[in-house]
Design a protein around this motif. Structure first.
Motif, PDB file in Angstrom:
ATOM      1  N   ALA A  71      40.341  37.630  37.078  1.00 21.82           N
ATOM      2  CA  ALA A  71      40.391  39.090  36.969  1.00 21.82           C
ATOM      3  C   ALA A  71      40.071  39.774  38.294  1.00 21.82           C
ATOM      4  O   ALA A  71      40.670  40.797  38.639  1.00 21.82           O
ATOM      5  N   GLN A  72      39.125  39.213  39.044  1.00 18.43           N
ATOM      6  CA  GLN A  72      38.756  39.829  40.323  1.00 18.43           C
ATOM      7  C   GLN A  72      39.914  39.782  41.312  1.00 18.43           C
ATOM      8  O   GLN A  72      40.135  40.738  42.073  1.00 18.43           O
ATOM      9  N   LEU A  73      40.655  38.682  41.317  1.00 18.70           N
ATOM     10  CA  LEU A  73      41.814  38.568  42.198  1.00 18.70           C
ATOM     11  C   LEU A  73      42.887  39.579  41.805  1.00 18.70           C
ATOM     12  O   LEU A  73      43.490  40.227  42.664  1.00 18.70           O
ATOM     13  N   LEU A  74      43.112  39.738  40.517  1.00 20.78           N
ATOM     14  CA  LEU A  74      44.089  40.717  40.058  1.00 20.78           C
ATOM     15  C   LEU A  74      43.703  42.119  40.502  1.00 20.78           C
ATOM     16  O   LEU A  74      44.559  42.914  40.913  1.00 20.78           O
ATOM     17  N   ALA A  75      42.421  42.435  40.433  1.00 20.46           N
ATOM     18  CA  ALA A  75      41.955  43.753  40.865  1.00 20.46           C
ATOM     19  C   ALA A  75      42.204  43.958  42.354  1.00 20.46           C
ATOM     20  O   ALA A  75      42.635  45.038  42.785  1.00 20.46           O
ATOM     21  N   ALA A  76      41.935  42.916  43.149  1.00 20.08           N
ATOM     22  CA  ALA A  76      42.161  43.014  44.594  1.00 20.08           C
ATOM     23  C   ALA A  76      43.638  43.238  44.909  1.00 20.08           C
ATOM     24  O   ALA A  76      43.994  44.043  45.778  1.00 20.08           O
TER      25      ALA A  76
ATOM     26  N   PHE B 249      46.041  39.540  32.931  1.00 15.97           N
ATOM     27  CA  PHE B 249      44.883  38.643  32.934  1.00 15.97           C
ATOM     28  C   PHE B 249      45.003  37.682  31.759  1.00 15.97           C
ATOM     29  O   PHE B 249      45.071  38.090  30.604  1.00 15.97           O
ATOM     30  N   VAL B 250      45.032  36.362  32.078  1.00 18.10           N
ATOM     31  CA  VAL B 250      45.139  35.325  31.059  1.00 18.10           C
ATOM     32  C   VAL B 250      43.743  34.759  30.788  1.00 18.10           C
ATOM     33  O   VAL B 250      43.079  34.279  31.713  1.00 18.10           O
ATOM     34  N   HIS B 251      43.312  34.769  29.548  1.00 21.60           N
ATOM     35  CA  HIS B 251      41.970  34.321  29.190  1.00 21.60           C
ATOM     36  C   HIS B 251      41.937  32.809  29.013  1.00 21.60           C
ATOM     37  O   HIS B 251      41.672  32.299  27.928  1.00 21.60           O
TER      38      HIS B 251
ATOM     39  N   ALA C 151      36.410  32.411  31.534  1.00 19.39           N
ATOM     40  CA  ALA C 151      35.225  32.326  30.674  1.00 19.39           C
ATOM     41  C   ALA C 151      33.990  32.876  31.382  1.00 19.39           C
ATOM     42  O   ALA C 151      33.180  33.599  30.773  1.00 19.39           O
ATOM     43  N   GLU C 152      33.837  32.559  32.653  1.00 19.81           N
ATOM     44  CA  GLU C 152      32.706  33.075  33.426  1.00 19.81           C
ATOM     45  C   GLU C 152      32.775  34.590  33.536  1.00 19.81           C
ATOM     46  O   GLU C 152      31.759  35.284  33.435  1.00 19.81           O
ATOM     47  N   PHE C 153      33.978  35.117  33.748  1.00 23.78           N
ATOM     48  CA  PHE C 153      34.128  36.566  33.845  1.00 23.78           C
ATOM     49  C   PHE C 153      33.754  37.237  32.524  1.00 23.78           C
ATOM     50  O   PHE C 153      33.073  38.260  32.497  1.00 23.78           O
TER      51      PHE C 153
END
Length: 241
Positions: free
Chosen positions: A166-171, A184-186, A192-194
């Protein structure tokens, strides 16, 4: 080459199209079987330190460093074959290749991955992903820093990035703005950590779309991916007129 009116679907590999966590577990079990738990842990310590230094996972470089003090162990030579000949086809998530085929009817699927230049391409080839995207594969140290080169190779009016981080997608969204739809694929340990840290993580911006598994892409049409982006919707409407 894709026309500028098209849509490019950018696909991550590890824990997005295939279960890389399962590969890591299998590698750890093989290391423990051959060398014991202490040496297994030493390999992962080397791997982690190297990943922090390089900013990507390099299993073979870690193995090269791991050999120190084990030169007389024949099992060491078998580990490279274990990695390079690993049956990654069996680690594809359910319906991963079908999802790529579905995206091919909506736009142009392209693999955008990070990793080294030996093992990562090998993984993509042996899994069948390379053929599924007809060799459209880009591998860089940092995906978010490769966007200019990606756009030169695959110019399009709109992009869709599908990833488990998710953080990479935001960047990437901050860089490309409404020209990019993020999905975002879960799946996998990063997702899981996110999820576990969600209350403490300020994600700006959040993903445009979220799916539980890669196979869920089969339930989505082009309009679903473009809905979050006024630019994407406007571009599609112009193409129809």
């Amino acid at each position: 080459m894709l026309s500028e009116g098209g849509v490019v679907f950018l696909l991550d590999v590890d824990n997005t199209l295939l279960d890389n966590d399962r590969f890591g577990a299998d590698l750890g079990a093989r290391l423990e079987q051959a060398f014991g738990a202490d040496q297994r842990d030493r390999y992962w310590a080397i791997f982690t330190a190297l990943r922090e230094e390089l900013s990507y996972a390099d299993y073979l470089a870690a193995l090269q460093m791991f050999r120190a003090g084990l030169e007389d162990r024949p099992e060491l030579l078998q580990l490279s074959s274990f990695m390079l000949e690993y049956p990654f086809t069996s680690r594809l998530y359910p319906h991963a290749l079908e999802a790529i085929a579905h995206l091919s009817t909506l736009g142009l699927p392209v693999v955008l991955s990070d990793g080294d230049v030996v093992f990562q391409p090998r993984k993509i080839q042996r899994s069948g992903i390379w053929n599924a995207v007809q060799g459209r594969v880009l591998i860089d140290v940092h995906k978010e820093r490769a966007l200019d080169a990606m756009q030169r190779h695959y110019p399009a009016r709109h992009y869709v990035m599908i990833d488990d981080k998710a953080q990479l997608l935001a960047a990437m969204k901050r860089l490309l703005g409404e020209k990019l739809t993020t999905v975002f694929v879960h799946q996998g340990h990063y997702a899981a950590e996110f999820a576990a840290q969600l209350a403490d993580v300020a994600l700006d911006p959040p993903p445009d779309m979220e799916i539980e598994r890669i196979g869920d892409l089969l339930d989505h049409h082009l309009a679903d991916f473009l809905a979050a982006s006024p630019i994407g919707v406007a571009a599609t409407n112009r193409e129809r007129t």
